[in-house]
Structure formats: C-alpha cells, structure tokens
Design a protein around this motif. Structure first.
Motif, mmCIF file in Angstrom:
data_model
loop_
_atom_site.group_PDB
_atom_site.id
_atom_site.type_symbol
_atom_site.label_atom_id
_atom_site.label_comp_id
_atom_site.label_asym_id
_atom_site.label_seq_id
_atom_site.Cartn_x
_atom_site.Cartn_y
_atom_site.Cartn_z
ATOM 1 N N SER A 177 25.522 -45.229 -50.631
ATOM 2 C CA SER A 177 25.733 -45.237 -49.181
ATOM 3 C C SER A 177 24.409 -45.194 -48.421
ATOM 4 C CB SER A 177 26.622 -44.063 -48.771
ATOM 5 O OG SER A 177 27.925 -44.211 -49.285
ATOM 6 N N ARG A 179 34.621 -48.163 -48.146
ATOM 7 C CA ARG A 179 33.410 -48.292 -47.327
ATOM 8 C C ARG A 179 33.547 -49.256 -46.142
ATOM 9 N NH1 ARG A 179 30.208 -48.529 -51.259
ATOM 10 N NH2 ARG A 179 29.444 -46.384 -51.213
ATOM 11 N N SER A 196 29.434 -44.255 -43.532
ATOM 12 C CA SER A 196 28.542 -44.481 -42.406
ATOM 13 C C SER A 196 29.140 -44.262 -41.038
ATOM 14 C CB SER A 196 28.001 -45.915 -42.481
ATOM 15 O OG SER A 196 27.227 -46.064 -43.628
ATOM 16 N N LEU A 204 32.175 -48.863 -42.147
ATOM 17 C CA LEU A 204 31.027 -49.641 -41.687
ATOM 18 C C LEU A 204 31.399 -50.644 -40.595
ATOM 19 C CD1 LEU A 204 29.194 -50.375 -45.062
ATOM 20 C CD2 LEU A 204 28.608 -48.670 -43.334
ATOM 21 N N ASP A 258 23.287 -48.016 -45.863
ATOM 22 C CA ASP A 258 23.039 -47.620 -44.479
ATOM 23 C C ASP A 258 21.644 -48.040 -44.035
ATOM 24 O OD1 ASP A 258 25.529 -46.508 -44.494
ATOM 25 O OD2 ASP A 258 24.859 -44.415 -44.515
#
Length: 394
Positions: free
Chosen positions: A63, A90, A166, A94, A67
């Motif tokens: 991650s 994920r 994120s 995001l 990121d």
C-alpha cells in the motif's frame, strides 16, 4: 483438482489472512467481509499472531508503494494494472480518492473476474465507490434485468488507518449500473479477441478483465479494453506471477514492458511485486515441501531463490531501476516507533524467531523502466521518484 483451481483457491487463503489480521486490529478494512465465502463464519476466522503480523507487513508495504506512486506528481493521471487481483479491496479505496486521475484494471481468471463483477453489482458500497457510469456483462440472478439507471448519492467512508489502504474521509459518489445478463460475450470478433478474454465490468476508471495471464505474451495481447499506453502505469503482482513457470512469467512482464516502451508510448512502467523465495536453505525447502503437499507449486522460488536473483531478473527484463527488501527488513525499517508500539500491543508475539525466519523468505520488489540513459546508476524518476525515499535492502 486442476492447477488453475488450486491457484484460484490461494486467493481465499489470502482473503482469510487479511480478514484475520483486520479483526485483530492491525488495520481497518470493512469491505473484506463482503468477499468472504458464504460458508465462512467471520467470528471463527483466526490466525496465529506471527501470521497476522506478517499479513500486516505485506499489506502495509504494498500500500505504501502504491500510495507513493499515486501521490508523486499527483496532478498527473495514472494507471494501475493489478495481475491476479482476486478479492483485493484496494480499488474501492483508491478510486474515490483519486477519481479522474486514476484508471484501475484488475486481471484474473474469467470465473474470478465474473464473481467479482457480480459482487460489485450486488453491493452498493462497492458500486458507488466507482466514479462514473458502470457497465456489467455478468449473470446476476438476484438482480432483475433493467435499463441503465442512476443511483442516489451515497456516503462512502473508507479506511481510517493510513497504513492499510489509501482512502480517507467521506466521499459523496455517483455511479450507474447497466447490466447485461448474458455473460461472457464482449463485442469483439474472434480475430480481435483470439484468447477469449472477457471484461465483465467496465467504467471510465475501473475495469475487471477475465483473462489467462499465460496468453499475454506480446505487446498486442496486453491491449485489453481501456488500457491507456500513454499513462504512467504501475503493475501490481501480489503472489501472482510466481505461480507461472519462469519463462511464462518473463513473457508476461516483457509484453507489458514492450507495450509501454514502444516508440508510440512515452510512458514509464513500474511494478510492485510480492512473492516468496527459498533462500536455498532448509526453511525454504520445508516451505516448498509443505506447499507441494497442498498441490501448490511456486516455480520462481527455485528459479530465483534470493532477493538478488529476483532483482537481477527484473533488471534483465527492462526494469532498470530496481529495489527490494524481504518482509523482515521491511518490518524492521519501514514501521516507525509509534506504529510498532501499536502493533506490539495488539497480540503477544512469542514466536519472534519463527516470525523473523518466516518473513525473511518473502520479498517486496519495486522497479520501473527509466528514460534512455548512459548511466548505470539508475534511480527512480518521474512518477516513481518518491520510491527513492524507501529504505532498501538491495
């Protein structure tokens, strides 16, 4: 059981490991529960502390690298292509955060791709995380066939823990759903689609592709719907390519590299990869034996038994800027004091020596192509420039 089915089942193993670590408090990901098989009681999902901490380190490291890629030159539109994405949550964190500046592709076996598309269609919290209109080409018996519609705005609150995923804070999103209940038939002809890939979900920013990665061996074959070869792009392979024979895995990576470094494309390509290696020691041999008992073969563990061998391989394929660290190194050097104090308080890790030995056999690799250069001192540049700040074992 076929080898394909065995590999597909490893996604369930990873999902349960992530869910167990999440339940133990290592990070916060409420979407994981949606992906659990119906025959699994969430209350009964537990893993030993050394496995929970190892899962946390893996999730945290991947991650952080993703990121950083997205945050460096944040005003530049970027693309992620996740290989063997499985039940990864994920994108649903995001996409709301980066919206028009991110295109996210997930590739997996056709059956896995269809299952994920159906799950997105079923759960508003997933569907509404995708900016823009969403089209499905899946069979969803619990959803009636309907014309394109716009759903009401919903509030989506992603992860509260920066180390895990994120997204932060509330986002008000809109999405639409157009469902084709005749699955698996894209509009391309057989000549245009010789390997029979499917795209059961597509939107301006998110695509799910059903494709056997072993068919992606030429620059033309990786031109799946929606992939933009003009964008800085990151490949993500979390314990995926390692299941292919080394020649097949190399061919997949070479196809993407050639497609993104061709004269018609000026974009850089990066990769974040996570996979085990044997170290040619007794512990590694036991790992290989235990996996074989379950019918699982990881050819790259023997072909590239060390971090150095894997990095040399990736550089030879064209990822000239390359760095790596095993999970023990990442655990010791990437986690700051406050975070370490927090995870130490979650569970008593009385198997510390066993933990160190286990995680020292799993590697994280972050690599990128670079512009033409006469220098052999390759550094990360452009959208990958932020990676220079990460401590590296190699």
């Amino acid at each position: 059981m076929s080898r394909n089915k065995i590999v597909q089942d490893t996604d369930s193993d990873a999902l349960l490991s992530k869910f167990a670590a999440e339940r133990a408090g290592y990070y916060h990901d409420p979407l994981l529960k949606l992906f659990l098989p119906s025959n699994i009681d969430p209350a009964h999902v537990h893993k030993l502390p050394l496995f929970n901490r190892g899962t946390y380190v893996r999730v945290m490291a991947v991650s952080k690298l993703i990121d950083q890629f997205l945050s460096t030159t944040s005003d530049t539109k970027k693309q992620i292509i996740s290989l063997g994405a499985g039940s990864d949550t994920r994108p649903f964190y995001l996409l709301p955060k980066f919206r028009s500046n991110l295109i996210y592709h997930e590739l997996d076996f056709a059956v896995s791709a269809r299952q994920k598309a159906e799950l997105v269609a079923k759960h508003a919290v997933l569907k509404d995380a995708i900016p823009g209109p969403v089209e499905y080409d899946v069979h969803t018996p619990d959803l009636p066939q309907r014309p394109r519609r716009w759903s009401a705005a919903r509030s989506f609150v992603p992860s509260r823990e920066p180390a895990s995923q994120s997204g932060h804070g509330p986002h008000h999103l809109h999405s639409s759903g157009s469902i084709n209940t005749h699955p698996g038939h894209n509009s391309l002809s057989q000549a245009q689609n010789p390997h029979g890939f499917e795209t059961p979900l597509k939107s301006p920013s998110y695509y799910i592709h059903g494709v056997d990665l072993r068919h992606l061996v030429t620059p033309a074959s990786v031109q799946l719907p929606g992939i933009d070869f003009s964008l800085p792009t990151l490949l993500v392979s979390e314990c995926c390519l390692c299941y292919l024979e080394p020649d097949a895995s190399d061919a997949v990576l070479a196809a993407f590299i050639k497609a993104f470094t061709s004269p018609s494309s000026s974009s850089q390509l990066g990769i974040v990869s996570y996979e085990p290696f044997s170290s040619d020691d007794q512990f590694g041999k036991v790992m290989i034996h235990n996996l074989a008992i379950r019918g699982i073969s990881i050819p790259t563990m023997m072909a590239f038994p060390t971090l150095q061998a894997q990095v040399a391989r990736l550089r030879g394929l064209g990822f000239k800027a390359a760095a790596a660290g095993d999970l023990k190194y990442v655990h010791d050097w990437w986690i700051n004091g406050d975070e370490m104090q927090k995870i130490d308080a979650l569970e008593l890790l009385d198997e510390r020596e066993e933990f160190d030995l286990l995680v020292a056999h799993y590697g994280i690799y972050w690599c990128s192509t670079v512009p033409e250069s006469d220098s052999s001192d390759y550094k990360f540049e452009g959208p990958f420039g932020g990676w220079n700040d990460f401590p590296r074992q190699i």
